[in-house]
Design a protein around this motif. Structure first.
Motif, mmCIF file in Angstrom:
data_model
loop_
_atom_site.group_PDB
_atom_site.id
_atom_site.type_symbol
_atom_site.label_atom_id
_atom_site.label_comp_id
_atom_site.label_asym_id
_atom_site.label_seq_id
_atom_site.Cartn_x
_atom_site.Cartn_y
_atom_site.Cartn_z
ATOM 1 N N ALA A 288 0.831 -1.208 0.000
ATOM 2 C CA ALA A 288 0.000 0.000 0.000
ATOM 3 C C ALA A 288 0.860 1.250 0.000
ATOM 4 O O ALA A 288 0.528 2.242 -0.664
ATOM 5 N N ILE A 289 1.966 1.221 0.719
ATOM 6 C CA ILE A 289 2.870 2.374 0.755
ATOM 7 C C ILE A 289 3.414 2.662 -0.640
ATOM 8 O O ILE A 289 3.494 3.826 -1.068
ATOM 9 N N LYS B 129 2.991 6.345 -5.379
ATOM 10 C CA LYS B 129 2.725 6.551 -6.801
ATOM 11 C C LYS B 129 1.532 7.485 -7.021
ATOM 12 O O LYS B 129 1.513 8.258 -7.983
ATOM 13 N N CYS B 130 0.545 7.405 -6.142
ATOM 14 C CA CYS B 130 -0.725 8.107 -6.362
ATOM 15 C C CYS B 130 -0.760 9.528 -5.810
ATOM 16 O O CYS B 130 -1.685 10.275 -6.120
ATOM 17 N N PHE B 131 0.229 9.906 -4.987
ATOM 18 C CA PHE B 131 0.202 11.230 -4.359
ATOM 19 C C PHE B 131 1.548 11.940 -4.501
ATOM 20 O O PHE B 131 2.599 11.319 -4.345
ATOM 21 N N LYS C 215 1.080 13.614 6.784
ATOM 22 C CA LYS C 215 2.134 13.357 7.769
ATOM 23 C C LYS C 215 2.549 11.892 7.791
ATOM 24 O O LYS C 215 3.661 11.557 8.218
ATOM 25 N N ASN C 216 1.683 10.986 7.364
ATOM 26 C CA ASN C 216 2.022 9.567 7.281
ATOM 27 C C ASN C 216 1.173 8.925 6.193
ATOM 28 O O ASN C 216 0.250 9.544 5.659
ATOM 29 N N TYR C 217 1.500 7.699 5.849
ATOM 30 C CA TYR C 217 0.810 7.027 4.748
ATOM 31 C C TYR C 217 -0.672 6.812 5.053
ATOM 32 O O TYR C 217 -1.504 6.820 4.134
ATOM 33 N N GLU C 218 -0.985 6.611 6.309
ATOM 34 C CA GLU C 218 -2.392 6.409 6.676
ATOM 35 C C GLU C 218 -3.241 7.633 6.382
ATOM 36 O O GLU C 218 -4.445 7.512 6.120
ATOM 37 N N ASP C 219 -2.636 8.831 6.390
ATOM 38 C CA ASP C 219 -3.389 10.043 6.066
ATOM 39 C C ASP C 219 -3.994 9.948 4.670
ATOM 40 O O ASP C 219 -5.120 10.408 4.435
ATOM 41 N N PHE D 48 -4.814 0.110 -2.430
ATOM 42 C CA PHE D 48 -3.569 0.798 -2.774
ATOM 43 C C PHE D 48 -2.479 -0.219 -3.107
ATOM 44 O O PHE D 48 -1.680 -0.005 -4.023
ATOM 45 N N CYS D 49 -2.449 -1.326 -2.400
ATOM 46 C CA CYS D 49 -1.493 -2.388 -2.695
ATOM 47 C C CYS D 49 -1.758 -2.971 -4.080
ATOM 48 O O CYS D 49 -0.830 -3.157 -4.881
ATOM 49 N N GLU D 50 -3.014 -3.235 -4.379
ATOM 50 C CA GLU D 50 -3.357 -3.819 -5.678
ATOM 51 C C GLU D 50 -3.172 -2.821 -6.813
ATOM 52 O O GLU D 50 -2.787 -3.197 -7.923
ATOM 53 N N THR D 51 -3.419 -1.535 -6.537
ATOM 54 C CA THR D 51 -3.172 -0.512 -7.565
ATOM 55 C C THR D 51 -1.689 -0.411 -7.887
ATOM 56 O O THR D 51 -1.306 -0.231 -9.045
#
Length: 337
Positions: free
Chosen positions: A222-223, A228-230, A235-239, A277-280
Motif C-alpha cells: 500500500a505504501i 505513486k498516487c500522491f 504526515k504519514n501514509y495512513e493520512d 492501494f497495494c493492488e493498484t
C-alpha cells in the motif's frame, strides 16, 4: 475530518487508476457472481492475480469466517477461538489448517502442544508447502534462534508470548481495534502490518465489534501505491487512506468512476482501501511501468480452478442479500474471488 486536505496533493494522472481498479475489479466480482463473460476486457486484470476490493471476500478470509470463526462443528470459548484464528492466520493456508484438524484435532488453549503440532507440520512440509506466500513472514528472532524450523519458532512464540504471556487475555479486554493491534504488535515476529491484519481477523468474530473505519495501518504494498498516487500524502501514509475514505464520492466523480457497485449495505472500509492501494501498485507496474517504486513486475498469474465459493460474512454485518448469489464455481484460482 481527520486530516487537512492541503496536506494531501494527489497525482491526478495516477490516482485515477486507483478508482478505475476499484470499479473494474468489483465488476469482475459481480460478473463472476452472475456468470457474465467475459469477466473483464482489461488485459492486465485478466492475466494477473489481484485480490478483491473487499478483503472479506477473498478465499482464505471466507474460509476463516465460515469454517473457523463461525464453524458449527465445534463450540469453543473466547480464548480458544482467538488462538485458533491466530494459528490459522500464521500459516494462512486452508490446506495446512485442514491437515492439522484431521491429524491433531481442534486446537485449544488446554491442548496446545508445540512439539506435537511442529512434528506434524514437519511431516507435512516434506510434501507440501505449509505457509501461504500472501504475507511476508520473516520468522526470525534471537529469542528463538535455538529452534530449527520456522513453524516451530512461530508456534513457540504463540505458546510463550500469546498464551503464557497473557496477551490473549489482555486482548479480550481491549477497548478498540487499535488496542488489539498494539497488543499483537508486542509479540515477536508480528510486525506492524501483520498485527493490523490479525486484529481485523479477530474483529470478524462475535467477541468484538469495533469499527473498521476507526484505525488503519498501511502495508508495504500500500505504501508503494500511495507513493505513486500522491505528490504529498500528509504526515504519514495512513493520512492518504483516510483522505480517500473521507472524500471517496467526490474523488470517484472527479475521475469518472462513479459506477462502483458495493456489497449491499457495506461500503469499503479503511481496511479495503488500504488493500486497494497495494493492488493498484501491482496494476501500475504493468500499466505505467515508468513509475518505479519498489517492485517492477507482477509475480502471480491468474490460474484456473473449478472450486466454488459461497460467500459468508460476519452475521453482525447484517448482509443477507448475498445468500443466494456468488455460488458459481471459481474459474480462476483465487485467494481472490
Amino acid at each position: 475530518m481527520r486530516i487537512k486536505n492541503y496536506d494531501i496533493i494527489p497525482n491526478d494522472e495516477v490516482l485515477r487508476y486507483y478508482f478505475y481498479f476499484m470499479q473494474e475489479r468489483m465488476k469482475i466480482f459481480w460478473n463472476r457472481c452472475y456468470s457474465s463473460f467475459p469477466l473483464t476486457k482489461d488485459p492486465i486484470l485478466a492475466k494477473y492475480k489481484f485480490t478483491n476490493v473487499y478483503r472479506a471476500c477473498d478465499r482464505v478470509s471466507q474460509y476463516l469466517i465460515s469454517h473457523v470463526i463461525y464453524s458449527t462443528d465445534s463450540v469453543v470459548n473466547e480464548r480458544d477461538l482467538l488462538l485458533q484464528i491466530l494459528v490459522f492466520k500464521i500459516f494462512n493456508k486452508i490446506e495446512t489448517w485442514e491437515y492439522l484438524m484431521h491429524e491433531y484435532g481442534p486446537i485449544t488453549v488446554s491442548n496446545f502442544n508445540v512439539a506435537k503440532i511442529s512434528k506434524l507440520l514437519t511431516l507435512r512440509q516434506q510434501s507440501y508447502p505449509i505457509f501461504s506466500n500472501a504475507y511476508m513472514m520473516t520468522g526470525t528472532h534471537k529469542r528463538y534462534d535455538h529452534l530449527t524450523t520456522k513453524h516451530e519458532k512461530w508456534l513457540t512464540m504463540v505458546k510463550e508470548e500469546f498464551l503464557d504471556g497473557n496477551i490473549v487475555d489482555k486482548i479480550l479486554y481491549s477497548n478498540s481495534l487499535e488496542d488489539i493491534y498494539k497488543l499483537l504488535h508486542k509479540c515477536s515476529f508480528i510486525g506492524s502490518f501483520l498485527a493490523y491484519q490479525y486484529a481485523i481477523d479477530f474483529n470478524y468474530s462475535s467477541i468484538f465489534n469495533f469499527d473498521e473505519n476507526s484505525f488503519v495501518r498501511a502495508g508495504i504494498g500500500a505504501i508503494r501505491g500511495i507513493k505513486k498516487c500522491f505528490h504529498s500524502y500528509g504526515k504519514n501514509y495512513e493520512d492518504a487512506i483516510f483522505y480517500v475514505h473521507e472524500n471517496i464520492d467526490e474523488l470517484r466523480s472527479k475521475y469518472g468512476y462513479s459506477d462502483f457497485k458495493p456489497i449491499p449495505a457495506h461500503q469499503p472500509t479503511l481496511l479495503d482501501l488500504q488493500n486497494c492501494f497495494c493492488e493498484t501498485d501491482k496494476y501500475l507496474r504493468a500499466k505505467l511501468p515508468e513509475l518505479k517504486v519498489g517492485n517492477v513486475r507482477i509475480k502471480q498469474i491468474y490460474h484456473p480452478s473449478p472450486s466454488p465459493i459461497v460467500l459468508t460474512f460476519p452475521p453482525k454485518w447484517g448482509i443477507t442479500e448475498m445468500n443466494n448469489v456468488c455460488t458459481q464455481p471459481s474459474l480462476k484460482e483465487s485467494i481472490l474471488f
